[in-house]
Design a protein around this motif. Structure first.
Motif, mmCIF file in Angstrom:
data_model
loop_
_atom_site.group_PDB
_atom_site.id
_atom_site.type_symbol
_atom_site.label_atom_id
_atom_site.label_comp_id
_atom_site.label_asym_id
_atom_site.label_seq_id
_atom_site.Cartn_x
_atom_site.Cartn_y
_atom_site.Cartn_z
ATOM 1 N N GLN A 215 0.820 -1.200 0.000
ATOM 2 C CA GLN A 215 0.000 0.000 0.000
ATOM 3 C C GLN A 215 0.857 1.256 0.000
ATOM 4 O O GLN A 215 0.524 2.239 -0.649
ATOM 5 N N ALA A 216 1.971 1.242 0.697
ATOM 6 C CA ALA A 216 2.860 2.403 0.748
ATOM 7 C C ALA A 216 3.438 2.704 -0.626
ATOM 8 O O ALA A 216 3.665 3.862 -0.971
ATOM 9 N N GLN A 217 3.675 1.689 -1.430
ATOM 10 C CA GLN A 217 4.214 1.907 -2.770
ATOM 11 C C GLN A 217 3.183 2.549 -3.685
ATOM 12 O O GLN A 217 3.530 3.175 -4.674
ATOM 13 N N ASN A 218 1.895 2.408 -3.393
ATOM 14 C CA ASN A 218 0.841 2.963 -4.231
ATOM 15 C C ASN A 218 0.432 4.367 -3.815
ATOM 16 O O ASN A 218 -0.413 4.964 -4.442
ATOM 17 N N ILE A 219 1.012 4.889 -2.734
ATOM 18 C CA ILE A 219 0.669 6.230 -2.269
ATOM 19 C C ILE A 219 1.299 7.258 -3.200
ATOM 20 O O ILE A 219 2.482 7.186 -3.519
ATOM 21 N N LYS A 220 0.491 8.218 -3.627
ATOM 22 C CA LYS A 220 0.995 9.276 -4.494
ATOM 23 C C LYS A 220 1.682 10.334 -3.640
ATOM 24 O O LYS A 220 1.176 10.737 -2.606
ATOM 25 N N ARG A 221 2.861 10.748 -4.089
ATOM 26 C CA ARG A 221 3.629 11.775 -3.396
ATOM 27 C C ARG A 221 3.882 12.926 -4.376
ATOM 28 O O ARG A 221 4.067 12.704 -5.568
ATOM 29 N N ILE A 222 3.930 14.125 -3.838
ATOM 30 C CA ILE A 222 4.251 15.303 -4.643
ATOM 31 C C ILE A 222 5.462 15.969 -4.020
ATOM 32 O O ILE A 222 5.488 16.225 -2.817
ATOM 33 N N GLU A 223 6.486 16.208 -4.841
ATOM 34 C CA GLU A 223 7.699 16.880 -4.381
ATOM 35 C C GLU A 223 8.056 17.988 -5.358
ATOM 36 O O GLU A 223 7.815 17.877 -6.559
ATOM 37 N N GLU A 224 8.642 19.034 -4.840
ATOM 38 C CA GLU A 224 9.144 20.119 -5.681
ATOM 39 C C GLU A 224 10.587 19.828 -6.075
ATOM 40 O O GLU A 224 11.316 19.184 -5.333
ATOM 41 N N TYR A 225 10.968 20.312 -7.261
ATOM 42 C CA TYR A 225 12.383 20.330 -7.612
ATOM 43 C C TYR A 225 12.678 21.689 -8.212
ATOM 44 O O TYR A 225 11.795 22.347 -8.750
ATOM 45 N N HIS A 226 13.920 22.137 -8.029
ATOM 46 C CA HIS A 226 14.265 23.505 -8.403
ATOM 47 C C HIS A 226 15.262 23.601 -9.550
ATOM 48 O O HIS A 226 15.409 24.661 -10.129
ATOM 49 N N GLU B 154 7.014 21.195 -16.509
ATOM 50 C CA GLU B 154 6.275 21.747 -15.380
ATOM 51 C C GLU B 154 6.056 20.680 -14.312
ATOM 52 O O GLU B 154 6.273 20.930 -13.134
ATOM 53 N N THR B 155 5.626 19.487 -14.735
ATOM 54 C CA THR B 155 5.484 18.370 -13.802
ATOM 55 C C THR B 155 5.939 17.083 -14.479
ATOM 56 O O THR B 155 5.832 16.929 -15.692
ATOM 57 N N VAL B 156 6.447 16.180 -13.652
ATOM 58 C CA VAL B 156 6.812 14.841 -14.102
ATOM 59 C C VAL B 156 6.045 13.872 -13.210
ATOM 60 O O VAL B 156 6.251 13.855 -11.994
ATOM 61 N N GLU B 157 5.151 13.110 -13.813
ATOM 62 C CA GLU B 157 4.360 12.133 -13.074
ATOM 63 C C GLU B 157 4.969 10.757 -13.306
ATOM 64 O O GLU B 157 4.745 10.132 -14.338
ATOM 65 N N TRP B 158 5.769 10.315 -12.337
ATOM 66 C CA TRP B 158 6.463 9.037 -12.440
ATOM 67 C C TRP B 158 5.494 7.888 -12.198
ATOM 68 O O TRP B 158 4.536 8.023 -11.441
ATOM 69 N N LYS B 159 5.767 6.752 -12.815
ATOM 70 C CA LYS B 159 4.907 5.577 -12.653
ATOM 71 C C LYS B 159 4.924 5.027 -11.226
ATOM 72 O O LYS B 159 4.003 4.337 -10.824
ATOM 73 N N ASN B 160 5.936 5.365 -10.437
ATOM 74 C CA ASN B 160 6.014 4.868 -9.063
ATOM 75 C C ASN B 160 5.140 5.674 -8.093
ATOM 76 O O ASN B 160 5.154 5.432 -6.893
ATOM 77 N N GLY B 161 4.386 6.653 -8.608
ATOM 78 C CA GLY B 161 3.489 7.448 -7.769
ATOM 79 C C GLY B 161 4.020 8.813 -7.389
ATOM 80 O O GLY B 161 3.287 9.644 -6.863
ATOM 81 N N LEU B 162 5.283 9.080 -7.654
ATOM 82 C CA LEU B 162 5.875 10.379 -7.342
ATOM 83 C C LEU B 162 5.549 11.374 -8.453
ATOM 84 O O LEU B 162 5.703 11.062 -9.632
ATOM 85 N N THR B 163 5.095 12.563 -8.064
ATOM 86 C CA THR B 163 4.921 13.662 -9.009
ATOM 87 C C THR B 163 5.887 14.759 -8.611
ATOM 88 O O THR B 163 5.861 15.244 -7.481
ATOM 89 N N GLU B 164 6.766 15.125 -9.549
ATOM 90 C CA GLU B 164 7.709 16.212 -9.306
ATOM 91 C C GLU B 164 7.185 17.467 -9.990
ATOM 92 O O GLU B 164 6.794 17.431 -11.154
ATOM 93 N N VAL B 165 7.193 18.564 -9.248
ATOM 94 C CA VAL B 165 6.711 19.839 -9.751
ATOM 95 C C VAL B 165 7.891 20.798 -9.793
ATOM 96 O O VAL B 165 8.567 21.015 -8.786
ATOM 97 N N TYR B 166 8.132 21.395 -10.977
ATOM 98 C CA TYR B 166 9.234 22.343 -11.091
ATOM 99 C C TYR B 166 8.824 23.675 -10.482
ATOM 100 O O TYR B 166 7.757 24.214 -10.767
ATOM 101 N N VAL B 167 9.694 24.201 -9.610
ATOM 102 C CA VAL B 167 9.502 25.513 -8.998
ATOM 103 C C VAL B 167 10.768 26.308 -9.261
ATOM 104 O O VAL B 167 11.864 25.869 -8.913
ATOM 105 N N ASN B 168 10.623 27.476 -9.852
ATOM 106 C CA ASN B 168 11.770 28.319 -10.170
ATOM 107 C C ASN B 168 12.524 28.669 -8.888
ATOM 108 O O ASN B 168 11.930 29.131 -7.924
ATOM 109 N N PRO B 169 13.850 28.445 -8.885
ATOM 110 C CA PRO B 169 14.620 28.680 -7.659
ATOM 111 C C PRO B 169 14.963 30.145 -7.430
ATOM 112 O O PRO B 169 15.864 30.450 -6.657
ATOM 113 N N GLY B 170 14.237 31.063 -8.064
ATOM 114 C CA GLY B 170 14.533 32.490 -7.938
ATOM 115 C C GLY B 170 14.467 32.989 -6.507
ATOM 116 O O GLY B 170 14.119 32.270 -5.570
#
Length: 136
Positions: free
Chosen positions: A16-27, A108-124
């Motif tokens: 179940q933990a592997q199926n949890i969707k996570r959202i993380e920022e990357y800069h 803008e976003t990368v939705e990985w098959k492992n449930g992780l979604t990475e969202v690009y945030v400008n590091p300004g």
């Protein structure tokens, strides 16, 4: 018997933990020209990606080129490029001058098959972090 039940319960929780969707920022990501193609008619198409994830940027560039040829997106279109491990959402900027076409794709976003979604945030510059990170 308790040991078997514990192992089954632990295994269920791990699945179940592997199926949890996570959202993380990357800069930061990779920026640059990834693919250049020349047609029989003498036109050159340059595919560039910005804020890209290095593990998939080549596959994204090739799939973006194919998308450009098949669907002919317009400048400023938001599009999704599918690759083997993810779906990449971004904005496409197209510039044409004579026989040269530049296709620039901004992740803008990368939705990985492992449930992780990475969202690009400008590091300004961020006013809040300047206030909280002072040395006094």
């Amino acid at each position: 018997m308790r040991k078997i039940i514990f192992i089954v319960l632990l295994s269920t929780l791990c699945i179940q933990a592997q199926n949890i969707k996570r959202i993380e920022e990357y800069h930061y990501g990779k920026n640059g020209i990834e693919y250049i193609a020349k047609s029989n008619s003498g036109k050159t198409i340059i595919i560039s990606t910005f804020n890209s994830r290095p593990t998939i940027n080549n596959e994204v560039a090739i799939n973006l080129f194919n998308y450009f040829r098949e669907k002919a997106p317009k400048n400023g279109d938001k599009i999704t490029i599918l690759v083997s491990d993810a779906a990449v959402n971004g904005t496409c900027e197209i510039k044409v001058k004579d026989n040269l076409t530049s296709v620039e794709f901004y992740y803008e976003t990368v939705e990985w098959k492992n449930g992780l979604t990475e969202v690009y945030v400008n590091p300004g510059f961020n006013n809040n972090s300047a206030l909280t990170n002072s040395d006094d």
